[in-house]
Every structure is written in C-alpha cells, then in structure tokens.
Scaffold this active site. Structure first.
Site, PDB file in Angstrom:
ATOM      1  N   ARG A   1       0.874  -1.134   0.042  1.00 25.27           N
ATOM      2  CA  ARG A   1       0.128   0.070  -0.089  1.00 25.27           C
ATOM      3  C   ARG A   1       0.918   1.455   0.022  1.00 25.27           C
ATOM      4  O   ARG A   1       0.452   2.086  -0.714  1.00 25.27           O
ATOM      5  CB  ARG A   1      -1.095   0.043   0.920  1.00 25.27           C
ATOM      6  N   THR A   2       1.986   1.165   0.600  1.00 24.30           N
ATOM      7  CA  THR A   2       2.781   2.630   0.727  1.00 24.30           C
ATOM      8  C   THR A   2       3.172   2.831  -0.815  1.00 24.30           C
ATOM      9  O   THR A   2       3.111   3.768  -1.287  1.00 24.30           O
ATOM     10  CB  THR A   2       3.799   2.416   1.750  1.00 24.30           C
TER      11      THR A   2
ATOM     12  N   LYS B   1      24.165  -4.737  -6.952  1.00 20.01           N
ATOM     13  CA  LYS B   1      25.504  -4.594  -7.375  1.00 20.01           C
ATOM     14  C   LYS B   1      26.362  -3.871  -6.329  1.00 20.01           C
ATOM     15  O   LYS B   1      27.760  -3.679  -6.763  1.00 20.01           O
ATOM     16  CB  LYS B   1      25.619  -3.752  -8.831  1.00 20.01           C
TER      17      LYS B   1
ATOM     18  N   ARG C   1      12.062   3.721   0.607  1.00 18.23           N
ATOM     19  CA  ARG C   1      11.689   2.557   1.955  1.00 18.23           C
ATOM     20  C   ARG C   1      12.923   2.051   1.714  1.00 18.23           C
ATOM     21  O   ARG C   1      13.443   1.497   0.696  1.00 18.23           O
ATOM     22  CB  ARG C   1      10.512   1.982   1.554  1.00 18.23           C
TER      23      ARG C   1
ATOM     24  N   HIS D   1       7.988   6.251  10.002  1.00 20.00           N
ATOM     25  CA  HIS D   1       7.030   5.976   8.874  1.00 20.00           C
ATOM     26  C   HIS D   1       6.280   7.156   8.700  1.00 20.00           C
ATOM     27  O   HIS D   1       4.860   7.013   8.991  1.00 20.00           O
ATOM     28  CB  HIS D   1       6.476   4.548   9.105  1.00 20.00           C
TER      29      HIS D   1
HETATM   30  C1  NCD Z   1       3.354  -0.568   7.873  1.00 19.43           C
HETATM   31  C2  NCD Z   1       4.946  -0.420   7.775  1.00 19.43           C
HETATM   32  O1  NCD Z   1       5.382  -0.628   6.449  1.00 19.43           O
HETATM   33  O2  NCD Z   1       5.485  -0.346   8.501  1.00 19.43           O
HETATM   34  N1  NCD Z   1       2.517  -0.816   6.742  1.00 19.43           N
HETATM   35  C3  NCD Z   1       2.175   0.373   5.935  1.00 19.43           C
HETATM   36  O3  NCD Z   1       3.093   1.217   5.434  1.00 19.43           O
HETATM   37  N2  NCD Z   1       1.046   0.339   5.614  1.00 19.43           N
HETATM   38  C4  NCD Z   1       2.751  -1.368   8.902  1.00 19.43           C
HETATM   39  C5  NCD Z   1       3.005  -2.904   8.805  1.00 19.43           C
HETATM   40  O4  NCD Z   1       3.918  -3.395   7.979  1.00 19.43           O
HETATM   41  O5  NCD Z   1       2.871  -3.622   9.842  1.00 19.43           O
END
Ligand code: NCD
Length: 306
Positions: free
Chosen positions: A51-52, A80, A101, A129
């Site tokens: 989702r992110t 690499k 990320r 986050h």
């Molecule tokens: C969260 C994350 O990636 O920290 N998910 C997200 O971004 N919606 C929470 C999770 O992975 O549990």
C-alpha cells in the site's frame, strides 16, 4: 527544498495546512487532476510494500504526473553494491521527487543529504514511517473532528512497529493526549520513546498487557501487526504473533464512537468479523493515505492549485 524524514519535519501549522489540503483534494479531486502534469515521482523501495508504494503511485497518477522506480533491492543496482547516496544522485536526474523505503534506519536521511530533489521517507527499518503518520492524523482528524483531547490505545508490536513510533512523536504535540500502550512485555515501546519522548514531555501513558483492560477508555484503538521481518528468531515470532486478536466480543467493551485503525497489512490481529462494525476505520484509513500523499507531493513540489 524540503524533505520529509520524520513527522516532526512539519510544524503543527504546516501539518494543519497539509491536512486541510488533503480534505480539499478529497472533496474536489478534479481540481487537482493535472496539477503535476509533466512531473515524475520515483519510488525507490528496497523493502517489500503494497500500500505505501501503490498509494504513492496512485497519488502521483491522480495529480496527472508520472511514476518510475523499483520495488525491491534485488531489482535495483543495490544488488551490485551501489550506495543510496549514489543511487539518489542518479535518480535526481530522472525524477522530480522520490519516495524511499529502506530496511536500514536512516538510509533515506543519508540519501536526502546528497539529493537534488525532495526525498520522502517511506519507512526506514524499525525507525519511522512519517507518511503513514500523516495518513493516521488525517484519518483521526476527519473521523473524530480533532487531534487533541484523545485517549489512544496502541496495541501489538510497539517495539518494532515504526508506525507507532512516528504516531507517538506526532500526537504529543497536541493538548490532552493520553496513551494506553497495550503489548506483551517483550514488545513494549523502546525505552528511548518511553524516556525521551513520553516522560520528557510529561505525556500521560500507561502500559498494559490485556486489551480487555483498556478497551472501555479508548477514543481510538490503533492495532498493529507483529513485525515478523524484524525478529531475530522464528520461535519468538510464532509465540507472539497471535497475542492479540480483536473480535466482536472485545469490540462490545468499547465506546460507541471509538474508531479502530490499523496501518495494514493485517494478519490475525483483527478478526474479519469486525470489518462490518461501523467503528472499523482501517480501510477508510487506506483511502485517506492517497489524499494525504497527494497533498504532500503538492507541498514538497511547491505546486499551488487555485
Ligand atoms: C506498515 C509498515 O510498513 O510499517 N505498513 C504500511 O506502511 N501500511 C505497517 C506494517 O507493515 O505492519
């Protein structure tokens, strides 16, 4: 040029403007449909995400921009041996803004120091986050009508859950916020959060183990997944993973206007029987995630829509 590494990079006033913009986007999506025409978002994801990453991509596409990127370290030059500093210098030549990320805490910050374009931390290890926090704040403000005077239960993996760490940082800036930290002993919030953030700012909080003991007092219940990928040993994970399961019976103990949030993905911690309860807000929360990321992209790219 502004980056977003932590929710605290935005002042309360800036945050307020951003959330108001997100609500306007929700009401008038057409007004923003071409706001980022000709602009490109790079999503550099060194760690899995659904989702992110997709909500960032949806956000840019909704603004009329385009997207490029990679969704795992294996499919990038990291395989690499390239450093994030070099990667971002190159991405700066291809895109106008980057969401990153990374499994290592601080990697997006290192990238931002060498970047010529705004970098957004889309999750760095067990650390922060911030865009999930923006999503959470928009959800709370939209559904509860306020960000102050709230009792919030944070439940599950409070040790490794970066969404929890970021949300605590962001919420303590509002008056009369109380936390109930609901976790097994082994998954309590890290001591730097307890000492340097909660105690230091005189924020009232209580640590409890049983969800049932907290339910009745809560305005918001924020459930989290046990973060399997951050455990050193499989047996510990297996022992912890089903510690909390929110079901109808536990929901009966809660206030009528409490809301249940979850950053998703959920595993077993919320039974599907709760999904139809009007207090279940987690799928609405995912929708707010797109509006708030649209607002963030516009803000960092300094695009004004009249
Ligand atoms: C969260 C994350 O990636 O920290 N998910 C997200 O971004 N919606 C929470 C999770 O992975 O549990």
């Amino acid at each position: 040029m502004q980056h977003l590494m932590s929710p605290l990079d935005l002042s309360v006033e800036e945050l307020d403007r951003l959330l108001t913009l997100a609500n306007d986007i929700e009401r008038n999506p057409q007004k923003y449909a071409h706001a980022c025409a000709g602009k490109k978002l790079a999503t550099c994801f060194y760690e899995p995400s659904t989702r992110t990453r997709l909500s960032f991509e949806a956000a840019m596409l909704n603004l009329g921009g385009s997207i490029l990127g990679f969704s795992s370290a294996d499919s990038s030059s990291a395989a690499k041996g390239e450093s994030v500093s070099d990667t971002i210098r190159v991405i700066s030549c291809y895109a106008d803004i980057c969401a990153m990320r990374h499994p290592k805490e601080g990697a997006p910050l290192v990238a931002s120091e060498k970047s010529k374009i705004p970098v957004i931390n889309a999750g760095d290890g067990g650390h922060q986050h911030p865009t999930q926090t923006l999503t959470d704040l928009l959800t709370i403000r939209s559904l509860k009508g306020r960000l102050d005077n709230l009792t919030i239960g944070l439940c599950g993996d409070l040790k490794f859950g970066r969404t929890v760490h970021s949300l605590i940082h962001a919420l303590i800036r509002y008056p009369n916020i109380k936390f109930l930290l609901i976790s097994p002993e082994e998954l309590r919030v890290p001591s730097y959060i307890r000492e340097d953030v909660l105690h230091k700012n005189n924020v009232p909080f209580q640590e409890v183990e049983r969800l049932e003991d907290a339910m009745g007092a809560l305005d918001i219940l924020y459930m989290t997944r046990v973060q399997k990928e951050r455990f050193f040993n499989e047996d510990d994970y297996v022992r912890m993973k089903d510690f909390y399961i929110l079901n109808k019976k536990k929901m009966a103990l809660a206030k009528d206007d409490m809301i249940v949030m979850h950053p998703l993905p959920r595993v077993n911690e919320i039974s599907v029987e709760v999904d139809d309860d009007p207090r279940a807000a987690y799928f609405r929360q995912a929708q707010y995630g797109v509006y708030v990321r649209m607002a963030l992209i516009l803000t960092l790219l300094e695009v004004e829509v009249c």
